[in-house]
Design an enzyme around this catalytic site. Structure first.
Site, PDB file in Angstrom:
ATOM      1  N   ASN A  95       0.906  -1.313   0.117  1.00 12.45           N
ATOM      2  CA  ASN A  95       0.008  -0.005  -0.265  1.00 12.45           C
ATOM      3  C   ASN A  95       0.981   1.247   0.051  1.00 12.45           C
ATOM      4  O   ASN A  95       0.429   2.402  -0.611  1.00 12.45           O
ATOM      5  CB  ASN A  95      -0.914  -0.228   1.233  1.00 12.45           C
ATOM      6  CG  ASN A  95      -1.957  -0.824   0.922  1.00 12.45           C
ATOM      7  OD1 ASN A  95      -3.087  -0.457   0.115  1.00 12.45           O
ATOM      8  ND2 ASN A  95      -2.406  -1.990   1.675  1.00 12.45           N
ATOM      9  N   LEU A 138      -2.433   2.039  18.443  1.00 13.73           N
ATOM     10  CA  LEU A 138      -2.163   3.333  18.897  1.00 13.73           C
ATOM     11  C   LEU A 138      -3.014   3.887  20.156  1.00 13.73           C
ATOM     12  O   LEU A 138      -3.960   3.474  20.467  1.00 13.73           O
ATOM     13  CB  LEU A 138      -2.344   4.601  17.885  1.00 13.73           C
ATOM     14  CG  LEU A 138      -1.351   4.142  16.616  1.00 13.73           C
ATOM     15  CD1 LEU A 138      -2.012   5.206  15.426  1.00 13.73           C
ATOM     16  CD2 LEU A 138      -0.310   4.145  16.723  1.00 13.73           C
ATOM     17  N   HIS A 181      -7.778  -0.877   6.132  1.00 18.10           N
ATOM     18  CA  HIS A 181      -7.956  -1.983   6.920  1.00 18.10           C
ATOM     19  C   HIS A 181      -8.548  -2.877   5.873  1.00 18.10           C
ATOM     20  O   HIS A 181      -9.582  -2.648   5.145  1.00 18.10           O
ATOM     21  CB  HIS A 181      -9.012  -1.624   8.076  1.00 18.10           C
ATOM     22  CG  HIS A 181      -9.416  -2.858   8.661  1.00 18.10           C
ATOM     23  ND1 HIS A 181      -8.281  -3.662   9.651  1.00 18.10           N
ATOM     24  CD2 HIS A 181     -10.481  -3.908   8.792  1.00 18.10           C
ATOM     25  CE1 HIS A 181      -8.765  -4.720   9.925  1.00 18.10           C
ATOM     26  NE2 HIS A 181     -10.118  -4.836   9.447  1.00 18.10           N
TER      27      HIS A 181
HETATM   28  C1  GAR Z   1      -2.791  -4.531   4.079  1.00 15.38           C
HETATM   29  O1  GAR Z   1      -3.612  -5.560   3.656  1.00 15.38           O
HETATM   30  C2  GAR Z   1      -3.757  -3.763   4.937  1.00 15.38           C
HETATM   31  O2  GAR Z   1      -4.963  -3.388   4.749  1.00 15.38           O
HETATM   32  C3  GAR Z   1      -3.387  -4.276   6.255  1.00 15.38           C
HETATM   33  O3  GAR Z   1      -1.986  -5.150   6.484  1.00 15.38           O
HETATM   34  C4  GAR Z   1      -1.707  -5.226   5.099  1.00 15.38           C
HETATM   35  C5  GAR Z   1      -0.300  -4.700   4.729  1.00 15.38           C
HETATM   36  O4  GAR Z   1       0.101  -4.957   3.656  1.00 15.38           O
HETATM   37  N1  GAR Z   1      -3.611  -3.757   7.599  1.00 15.38           N
HETATM   38  C6  GAR Z   1      -4.320  -3.886   8.740  1.00 15.38           C
HETATM   39  O5  GAR Z   1      -4.703  -5.159   8.941  1.00 15.38           O
HETATM   40  C7  GAR Z   1      -4.456  -2.933   9.789  1.00 15.38           C
HETATM   41  N2  GAR Z   1      -5.490  -3.282  10.627  1.00 15.38           N
HETATM   42  P1  GAR Z   1       1.140  -3.974   2.952  1.00 15.38           P
HETATM   43  O6  GAR Z   1       2.243  -3.778   3.913  1.00 15.38           O
HETATM   44  O7  GAR Z   1       1.417  -4.770   1.691  1.00 15.38           O
HETATM   45  O8  GAR Z   1       0.418  -2.735   2.359  1.00 15.38           O
END
Ligand code: GAR
Length: 222
Positions: free
Chosen positions: A17, A97, A113
């Site tokens: 992301n 946090l 999320h």
């Molecule tokens: C993503 O799917 C994001 O939505 C999730 O972690 C992943 C990170 O992937 N976040 C959560 O679960 C927050 N509650 P990335 O490092 O490839 O972006």
């Protein structure tokens, strides 16, 4: 001169992301400039990826704060302020946090999320979506409040759940939509295109007739 909002991305892992946000912000017309990437995990693969993009990086290792969450957040906050950061985007930043950081960055702190909130807060969202048998799943970008995976919703992206999906195939479909909605959400926040009306995020140019579906992205609607 442009008034691009100086933005920091906080990561803990691979940073896909983060890469989507950096790629969108390469366009000089994008209203946010990615000025800094910070990780709480020194070996997070996303740090090297950010450096390849030429973005400044920093590490604030939570393990050095002996469980004192607020001390960790004070160190993080200091780095953000030293770098003149105006918006903070959490992108797979896997630390809960405290109200300290959330309040310090109120309305300037956003998170992605991998679920259609308020369903499936927390971890293992794709496994739980399959267990519950939902037909639509997706991702949400929201302003961060003091509760986990909570706060006013900026954009959601929905994908279908297919009969033969595994958590992996569903997660891959959701990740694709994450990469679409996060840049859109950052663009909206950085340009002042949205504002809060109590708990709802509404479009600033759509005061009288709220017929917009710009907070929703789905291959289903094409
Ligand atoms: C993503 O799917 C994001 O939505 C999730 O972690 C992943 C990170 O992937 N976040 C959560 O679960 C927050 N509650 P990335 O490092 O490839 O972006």
């Amino acid at each position: 001169m442009s008034e691009r909002k100086k933005t920091a991305i906080l990561i803990s892992g691979r940073g896909s992301n983060m890469s989507a946000l950096i790629s969108a912000a390469i366009d000089p017309r994008f209203p946010a400039e990615i000025a800094l990437v910070v990780s709480n995990v020194p070996e997070a693969p996303g740090l090297a990826r950010a450096e390849e993009f030429g973005i400044a990086t920093a590490v604030v290792d939570h393990k050095e704060f002996a469980g004192d969450r607020e001390a960790f957040e004070r160190a993080l906050d200091a780095i953000l302020k030293d770098n003149g950061i105006e918006i903070v985007a959490l992108a797979g930043f896997m630390r809960l946090l405290t109200p300290y950081l959330v309040n310090a960055w109120s309305n300037r702190l956003i998170n992605i999320h991998p679920a259609l909130l308020p369903s499936f807060k927390g971890l293992a969202t794709h496994e739980r979506a399959l267990e519950e048998g939902v037909k639509l799943h997706g991702a949400t970008v929201h302003f961060v409040s003091a509760e986990m995976d909570d706060g006013p919703i900026i954009i959601q992206g929905a994908v279908p759940v297919l009969d033969n999906d595994t958590p992996e195939t569903l997660g891959k479909r959701v990740l694709e939509i994450e990469h679409q909605i996060y840049p859109k959400a950052l663009e909206l926040v950085a340009s002042g295109g949205v504002k809060l009306r109590e708990r709802r995020v509404v479009f600033t140019d759509n005061e009288t007739e709220d017929t917009s579906a710009r907070g929703f992205v789905s291959p289903l609607s094409r």
